[in-house]
Design an enzyme around this catalytic site. Structure first.
Site: not given
Ligand code: PEP
Length: 255
Positions: A14, A99, A101, A168, A174, A214
Protein backbone atom coordinates in the site's frame (compact mmCIF):
# COMPACT_ATOMS: atom_id res chain seq x y z
CA UNK A 1 -5.39 -24.06 -10.51
CA UNK A 2 -3.39 -26.02 -13.11
CA UNK A 3 -0.98 -28.66 -11.86
CA UNK A 4 1.89 -26.37 -12.90
CA UNK A 5 0.90 -23.24 -11.02
CA UNK A 6 2.71 -22.82 -7.72
CA UNK A 7 1.06 -21.19 -4.69
CA UNK A 8 1.67 -17.45 -4.70
CA UNK A 9 2.49 -15.37 -1.62
CA UNK A 10 2.00 -11.71 -2.50
CA UNK A 11 2.79 -8.65 -0.37
CA UNK A 12 0.76 -5.46 -0.87
CA UNK A 13 2.63 -2.63 0.82
CA UNK A 14 0.00 0.00 0.00
CA UNK A 15 1.38 3.51 0.78
CA UNK A 16 4.15 2.26 3.06
CA UNK A 17 7.93 2.13 2.44
CA UNK A 18 9.78 4.65 0.30
CA UNK A 19 12.80 3.59 -1.78
CA UNK A 20 15.15 3.54 1.23
CA UNK A 21 12.87 1.35 3.35
CA UNK A 22 12.11 -0.91 0.38
CA UNK A 23 15.83 -1.49 -0.13
CA UNK A 24 16.35 -2.15 3.57
CA UNK A 25 13.42 -4.60 3.62
CA UNK A 26 14.80 -6.43 0.57
CA UNK A 27 18.12 -6.98 2.36
CA UNK A 28 16.51 -8.27 5.56
CA UNK A 29 13.94 -10.44 3.82
CA UNK A 30 16.58 -12.01 1.54
CA UNK A 31 18.56 -13.14 4.56
CA UNK A 32 15.46 -14.44 6.39
CA UNK A 33 13.74 -16.28 3.53
CA UNK A 34 15.53 -18.87 1.38
CA UNK A 35 14.02 -19.56 -2.04
CA UNK A 36 11.40 -22.33 -1.95
CA UNK A 37 11.09 -23.96 -5.37
CA UNK A 38 7.49 -25.03 -4.66
CA UNK A 39 6.08 -21.50 -4.31
CA UNK A 40 6.25 -17.95 -5.69
CA UNK A 41 6.73 -14.74 -3.72
CA UNK A 42 5.83 -11.31 -5.09
CA UNK A 43 5.99 -7.77 -3.69
CA UNK A 44 3.89 -4.73 -4.54
CA UNK A 45 5.80 -1.69 -3.19
CA UNK A 46 4.57 1.87 -3.86
CA UNK A 47 5.39 2.82 -7.47
CA UNK A 48 8.17 5.20 -6.42
CA UNK A 49 9.97 2.35 -4.61
CA UNK A 50 9.74 -0.25 -7.38
CA UNK A 51 13.07 0.46 -9.03
CA UNK A 52 14.93 0.40 -5.71
CA UNK A 53 13.23 -2.88 -4.76
CA UNK A 54 13.96 -4.51 -8.12
CA UNK A 55 17.61 -3.43 -7.92
CA UNK A 56 17.95 -4.65 -4.34
CA UNK A 57 16.61 -8.10 -5.26
CA UNK A 58 18.65 -8.57 -8.44
CA UNK A 59 20.41 -11.58 -6.91
CA UNK A 60 17.07 -13.13 -5.92
CA UNK A 61 15.16 -14.01 -9.08
CA UNK A 62 12.64 -15.91 -6.92
CA UNK A 63 11.40 -12.58 -5.50
CA UNK A 64 9.06 -11.03 -8.03
CA UNK A 65 7.62 -7.52 -8.07
CA UNK A 66 4.53 -5.74 -9.31
CA UNK A 67 2.80 -2.37 -9.35
CA UNK A 68 -0.27 -1.66 -7.21
CA UNK A 69 -2.23 0.17 -9.91
CA UNK A 70 -1.92 1.46 -13.47
CA UNK A 71 -3.80 3.99 -15.58
CA UNK A 72 -6.40 2.61 -17.97
CA UNK A 73 -4.85 4.30 -21.00
CA UNK A 74 -1.58 3.61 -22.79
CA UNK A 75 -0.30 7.19 -22.37
CA UNK A 76 -1.57 10.75 -22.42
CA UNK A 77 -2.06 13.92 -20.38
CA UNK A 78 -2.79 12.27 -17.03
CA UNK A 79 -0.63 14.03 -14.47
CA UNK A 80 0.62 11.76 -11.74
CA UNK A 81 -0.48 8.54 -13.46
CA UNK A 82 1.63 5.55 -14.52
CA UNK A 83 0.88 3.30 -17.49
CA UNK A 84 1.26 -0.46 -17.55
CA UNK A 85 3.83 -0.17 -20.35
CA UNK A 86 5.98 2.12 -18.18
CA UNK A 87 5.71 -0.30 -15.27
CA UNK A 88 6.81 -3.16 -17.51
CA UNK A 89 10.05 -1.29 -18.29
CA UNK A 90 11.13 -1.51 -14.65
CA UNK A 91 11.38 -5.28 -14.82
CA UNK A 92 8.14 -6.22 -13.10
CA UNK A 93 6.07 -9.39 -13.41
CA UNK A 94 2.71 -8.34 -11.96
CA UNK A 95 0.17 -5.54 -11.61
CA UNK A 96 -2.79 -5.34 -9.24
CA UNK A 97 -6.15 -4.13 -10.52
CA UNK A 98 -9.32 -3.39 -8.60
CA UNK A 99 -8.00 -3.45 -5.04
CA UNK A 100 -10.89 -2.50 -2.74
CA UNK A 101 -9.02 0.60 -1.57
CA UNK A 102 -8.82 1.75 -5.22
CA UNK A 103 -12.51 0.94 -5.70
CA UNK A 104 -13.47 2.83 -2.53
CA UNK A 105 -11.08 5.80 -2.53
CA UNK A 106 -10.50 6.40 -6.24
CA UNK A 107 -13.76 5.25 -7.80
CA UNK A 108 -12.33 2.29 -9.72
CA UNK A 109 -15.58 0.65 -10.85
CA UNK A 110 -15.96 -2.59 -12.79
CA UNK A 111 -15.56 -0.86 -16.18
CA UNK A 112 -12.39 0.94 -15.12
CA UNK A 113 -10.93 -2.19 -13.53
CA UNK A 114 -11.62 -4.12 -16.74
CA UNK A 115 -9.90 -1.45 -18.85
CA UNK A 116 -6.88 -1.56 -16.53
CA UNK A 117 -6.71 -5.36 -16.78
CA UNK A 118 -6.64 -5.02 -20.59
CA UNK A 119 -3.76 -2.49 -20.47
CA UNK A 120 -1.88 -4.74 -18.05
CA UNK A 121 -2.24 -7.75 -20.37
CA UNK A 122 -1.23 -5.62 -23.41
CA UNK A 123 1.94 -4.58 -21.58
CA UNK A 124 3.03 -8.15 -20.94
CA UNK A 125 2.54 -7.89 -17.18
CA UNK A 126 0.29 -10.38 -15.35
CA UNK A 127 -2.77 -8.90 -13.67
CA UNK A 128 -4.00 -9.87 -10.23
CA UNK A 129 -7.66 -8.88 -10.26
CA UNK A 130 -8.98 -8.07 -6.78
CA UNK A 131 -12.62 -8.76 -6.05
CA UNK A 132 -14.70 -9.02 -2.90
CA UNK A 133 -17.85 -8.01 -1.10
CA UNK A 134 -18.44 -5.41 1.60
CA UNK A 135 -19.96 -6.38 4.93
CA UNK A 136 -23.29 -4.79 3.91
CA UNK A 137 -23.33 -6.83 0.69
CA UNK A 138 -22.51 -10.06 2.55
CA UNK A 139 -25.19 -9.39 5.17
CA UNK A 140 -27.70 -8.65 2.43
CA UNK A 141 -27.01 -12.11 0.91
CA UNK A 142 -25.33 -10.59 -2.15
CA UNK A 143 -22.00 -12.46 -2.01
CA UNK A 144 -22.49 -14.44 -5.25
CA UNK A 145 -24.10 -11.54 -7.07
CA UNK A 146 -21.25 -9.14 -6.29
CA UNK A 147 -18.48 -11.60 -7.14
CA UNK A 148 -20.20 -12.67 -10.36
CA UNK A 149 -20.69 -9.04 -11.43
CA UNK A 150 -17.03 -8.15 -10.76
CA UNK A 151 -15.75 -11.27 -12.54
CA UNK A 152 -18.05 -11.09 -15.57
CA UNK A 153 -17.10 -7.45 -16.22
CA UNK A 154 -13.43 -8.41 -16.50
CA UNK A 155 -13.99 -11.61 -18.49
CA UNK A 156 -16.17 -9.74 -21.00
CA UNK A 157 -13.24 -7.40 -21.73
CA UNK A 158 -10.35 -9.84 -22.08
CA UNK A 159 -9.64 -12.39 -24.74
CA UNK A 160 -9.67 -15.62 -22.78
CA UNK A 161 -6.26 -15.05 -21.15
CA UNK A 162 -5.76 -17.05 -17.92
CA UNK A 163 -5.91 -14.66 -14.96
CA UNK A 164 -4.91 -14.51 -11.33
CA UNK A 165 -7.66 -13.33 -8.98
CA UNK A 166 -7.54 -12.21 -5.35
CA UNK A 167 -10.72 -12.80 -3.38
CA UNK A 168 -10.57 -10.21 -0.60
CA UNK A 169 -13.67 -9.74 1.53
CA UNK A 170 -13.58 -5.98 2.13
CA UNK A 171 -14.62 -6.42 5.77
CA UNK A 172 -11.48 -8.50 6.40
CA UNK A 173 -8.94 -6.06 4.92
CA UNK A 174 -6.86 -4.34 7.56
CA UNK A 175 -9.46 -5.11 10.24
CA UNK A 176 -7.93 -8.17 11.91
CA UNK A 177 -11.05 -10.13 10.89
CA UNK A 178 -10.32 -13.14 8.72
CA UNK A 179 -12.82 -15.18 6.76
CA UNK A 180 -13.18 -18.61 8.35
CA UNK A 181 -11.76 -21.48 6.29
CA UNK A 182 -15.37 -22.42 5.44
CA UNK A 183 -16.23 -18.87 4.33
CA UNK A 184 -13.04 -18.65 2.26
CA UNK A 185 -13.70 -22.06 0.70
CA UNK A 186 -17.29 -21.15 -0.18
CA UNK A 187 -16.27 -17.83 -1.72
CA UNK A 188 -13.43 -19.39 -3.73
CA UNK A 189 -15.88 -21.93 -5.11
CA UNK A 190 -18.25 -19.13 -6.13
CA UNK A 191 -15.34 -17.32 -7.81
CA UNK A 192 -14.26 -20.40 -9.78
CA UNK A 193 -17.84 -21.15 -10.83
CA UNK A 194 -18.34 -17.54 -11.94
CA UNK A 195 -15.17 -17.80 -14.05
CA UNK A 196 -16.52 -21.06 -15.51
CA UNK A 197 -19.81 -19.34 -16.30
CA UNK A 198 -18.18 -16.28 -17.85
CA UNK A 199 -15.15 -17.82 -19.56
CA UNK A 200 -15.50 -21.59 -19.73
CA UNK A 201 -14.05 -24.62 -17.98
CA UNK A 202 -10.46 -24.27 -19.17
CA UNK A 203 -10.23 -20.71 -17.87
CA UNK A 204 -11.80 -21.72 -14.55
CA UNK A 205 -9.46 -24.67 -14.10
CA UNK A 206 -6.36 -22.61 -14.89
CA UNK A 207 -7.39 -19.62 -12.74
CA UNK A 208 -5.17 -18.92 -9.74
CA UNK A 209 -7.32 -17.58 -6.89
CA UNK A 210 -5.64 -15.93 -3.90
CA UNK A 211 -7.24 -15.14 -0.56
CA UNK A 212 -6.64 -11.76 1.09
CA UNK A 213 -7.80 -10.21 4.36
CA UNK A 214 -5.81 -10.08 7.62
CA UNK A 215 -3.60 -13.03 6.69
CA UNK A 216 -0.90 -13.57 9.34
CA UNK A 217 1.48 -16.28 10.58
CA UNK A 218 -1.26 -17.60 12.91
CA UNK A 219 -3.78 -18.34 10.14
CA UNK A 220 -1.72 -18.92 6.99
CA UNK A 221 -1.55 -22.71 7.23
CA UNK A 222 -5.28 -23.03 7.86
CA UNK A 223 -6.04 -20.80 4.89
CA UNK A 224 -3.58 -22.55 2.56
CA UNK A 225 -5.22 -25.88 3.45
CA UNK A 226 -8.60 -24.68 2.10
CA UNK A 227 -9.38 -26.36 -1.22
CA UNK A 228 -9.32 -23.75 -3.99
CA UNK A 229 -7.04 -21.30 -2.17
CA UNK A 230 -4.01 -20.96 -4.45
CA UNK A 231 -2.11 -18.39 -2.43
CA UNK A 232 -2.54 -15.18 -0.45
CA UNK A 233 -2.39 -11.41 -0.84
CA UNK A 234 -1.06 -9.95 2.40
CA UNK A 235 -1.20 -6.30 3.48
CA UNK A 236 -0.30 -5.38 7.07
CA UNK A 237 1.58 -8.58 7.87
CA UNK A 238 3.85 -8.14 4.84
CA UNK A 239 5.43 -4.94 6.15
CA UNK A 240 7.72 -6.68 8.61
CA UNK A 241 10.38 -8.90 6.96
CA UNK A 242 10.37 -11.51 9.73
CA UNK A 243 6.58 -11.82 9.79
CA UNK A 244 6.25 -12.06 6.03
CA UNK A 245 9.17 -14.50 5.80
CA UNK A 246 7.40 -16.80 8.23
CA UNK A 247 4.17 -16.57 6.18
CA UNK A 248 6.04 -17.37 2.95
CA UNK A 249 7.86 -20.32 4.56
CA UNK A 250 4.67 -21.87 5.93
CA UNK A 251 4.04 -25.58 5.64
CA UNK A 252 1.91 -26.42 2.62
CA UNK A 253 0.91 -29.77 4.08
CA UNK A 254 -0.29 -32.31 1.57
CA UNK A 255 -1.08 -29.84 -1.25
C1 PEP B 1 -4.65 -6.09 1.23
O1 PEP B 1 -4.23 -4.96 1.30
O2 PEP B 1 -4.87 -6.60 0.11
C2 PEP B 1 -4.88 -6.84 2.47
C3 PEP B 1 -5.38 -8.04 2.39
O3 PEP B 1 -4.57 -6.22 3.66
P1 PEP B 1 -4.48 -6.89 5.14
O4 PEP B 1 -3.69 -8.17 4.99
O5 PEP B 1 -3.82 -5.88 5.98
O6 PEP B 1 -5.89 -7.19 5.55
Amino acid sequence: MTARAKPLFAANWKMFKGPLEAEEFAGSFSSLYAAHPDRRVAFFPPAISLEAFVRATEQRPDLEAGIQDVHEEVDGAHTGAISALMAAQVGLTWALAGHSERRREFGDDDALVSAKVCRILDSGLKPIVCIGETLEEREAGMLSEVLERQIRAVLASVDGEPLTWAYEPVWAIGTGLTASPDDAGEAHEIVREAIRGGGGGELADSAVILYGGSVKPGNIEQLMAVPGVDGVLVGGASLDPETFASICACSLGAR
